[in-house]
Design a protein around this motif. Structure first.
Motif, PDB file in Angstrom:
ATOM      1  N   LYS A  62       0.830  -1.199   0.000  1.00 15.40           N
ATOM      2  CA  LYS A  62       0.000   0.000   0.000  1.00 15.40           C
ATOM      3  C   LYS A  62       0.865   1.251   0.000  1.00 15.40           C
ATOM      4  N   SER A  63       1.911   1.238   0.809  1.00  9.94           N
ATOM      5  CA  SER A  63       2.806   2.385   0.882  1.00  9.94           C
ATOM      6  C   SER A  63       3.519   2.627  -0.421  1.00  9.94           C
ATOM      7  N   ALA A  64       3.835   1.522  -1.134  1.00 15.47           N
ATOM      8  CA  ALA A  64       4.531   1.624  -2.423  1.00 15.47           C
ATOM      9  C   ALA A  64       3.592   1.952  -3.577  1.00 15.47           C
ATOM     10  N   GLY A  65       2.286   2.001  -3.284  1.00 11.81           N
ATOM     11  CA  GLY A  65       1.312   2.310  -4.334  1.00 11.81           C
ATOM     12  C   GLY A  65       1.084   1.172  -5.300  1.00 11.81           C
ATOM     13  N   ILE A  66       1.323  -0.062  -4.834  1.00  9.08           N
ATOM     14  CA  ILE A  66       1.130  -1.225  -5.702  1.00  9.08           C
ATOM     15  C   ILE A  66      -0.354  -1.571  -5.754  1.00  9.08           C
ATOM     16  N   LYS A  67      -0.894  -1.617  -6.947  1.00  7.76           N
ATOM     17  CA  LYS A  67      -2.297  -1.970  -7.121  1.00  7.76           C
ATOM     18  C   LYS A  67      -2.393  -3.437  -7.506  1.00  7.76           C
ATOM     19  N   PRO A  68      -3.146  -4.216  -6.738  1.00  8.49           N
ATOM     20  CA  PRO A  68      -3.284  -5.651  -7.063  1.00  8.49           C
ATOM     21  C   PRO A  68      -3.801  -5.857  -8.476  1.00  8.49           C
ATOM     22  N   GLU A  69      -3.258  -6.852  -9.137  1.00  9.41           N
ATOM     23  CA  GLU A  69      -3.672  -7.147 -10.512  1.00  9.41           C
ATOM     24  C   GLU A  69      -5.049  -7.792 -10.535  1.00  9.41           C
TER      25      GLU A  69
END
Length: 319
Positions: A312-319
């Protein structure tokens, strides 16, 4: 009413007796150990180290079945849909606790579809590069990225390694891109051939190519240097606070009797006390496990929460 109660009590007693008998006779046939990676990587190595000793202890063959693909999801889902009888087990990596942060919808529930049995081993991640690469240190990686004079990428064999790379990006203020492989074996082959500039994998996965002089360790993800490569610096020396380790653990499908789970855990713990087994794990840069099912389950929950926060902190959006 009393008659009905007696019948219910009798049925319960018979059921408990059957479960006890199952654990006492387990195993009575071969055990299938599913590895959700291609052969040649750390998870495969973990399985092969304990395979013979468990087979001898149980008096039954332990059959390793590699099912790579989709960042471990294919093999993991296969075990999730297997019978909960202790005869199909999953040996996987930290990818198990990272995948929920990487994918919006998994075909299995990592919380309710599995029972954590025990940790087999733990090993720090390492950032590595081909030996012919001009990149000689973590400082070089940071300098190249910050100067934007190169567009670096790092190969990974699973989502836990990918998220460890994203943690590097977040803490090191870099913007490297990840390249997925079906296992540490194929990744290390490409690294040795110079087809990818960087790679992130467990020390236990990189050690063969490092010792062969084809790959160089830039840094390890543990707080202290790895006993296997004491001269390799820690990533934290250049990125304070960075820490990323990979564990390998056994899981059973839901419904597996508690007594069977306990027996598997205790037998694995027994195998881990063997000096030869301890040396073989040390030789690949790993520390042995064998913890109780409850302790391993607590680690799984803690790590799942941790990597969710990192994603979440890295801004990763689940595929």
């Amino acid at each position: 009413m009393i008659r009905h109660f007696s019948r219910a009590a009798m049925a319960l007693a018979l059921g408990l007796t059957a479960l006890a008998a199952q654990s006492q006779t387990y195993p009575s046939k071969p055990i299938r150990l599913v590895i959700p990676f291609a052969p040649g990587g750390s998870t495969d190595a973990n399985a092969r180290i304990i395979q013979d000793k468990l087979s001898t202890l149980w008096g039954q063959p332990v059959i390793i079945d590699t099912k790579p693909g989709a960042n471990t999801i294919i093999g993991t889902d296969l075990v999730a849909k297997s019978a909960g009888d202790g005869y199909t087990l999953l040996l996987t990596s930290t990818a198990y606790v990272v995948n929920p942060s990487m994918y919006q919808k998994l075909p299995y529930d990592p919380v309710s579809d599995f029972i954590p049995v025990t940790m087999v081993s733990v090993s720090p991640f390492a950032l590595v590069t081909p030996v012919a690469s001009p990149i000689k240190s973590i400082k070089d990686v940071l300098a190249l990225e910050r100067a934007k004079s190169a567009s670096l990428s790092f190969g990974v064999s699973d989502s836990s390694a990918a998220l460890s790379g994203h943690l590097f990006n977040m803490m090191g203020k870099t913007n490297m891109q990840s390249v997925s492989y079906k296992g540490a074996g194929p990744l290390m082959t490409d690294l040795a051939g110079g087809h990818v500039p960087l790679g992130i994998a467990a020390v236990s996965s990189v050690q063969t190519q490092v010792r062969a002089g084809r790959v160089r360790i830039l840094g390890v993800g543990s707080a202290k240097p790895s006993p296997l490569f004491p001269d390799a610096p820690t990533i934290a020396a250049d990125i304070p606070g960075y820490e990323a380790t990979s564990w390998f653990g056994l899981f059973a499908p839901k419904g597996t009797p508690k007594d069977v789970v306990t027996k598997i855990q205790r037998d694995v713990a027994t195998v881990m006390k063997d000096p030869d087994i301890q040396k073989r794990f040390f030789d690949i840069g790993a520390e042995v496990g064998g913890q109780s099912s409850d302790d391993f389950a607590a680690r799984v929950r803690t790590d799942m929460d941790l990597w969710a926060k990192v994603a979440k902190s890295a801004g990763i959006k689940p595929e």
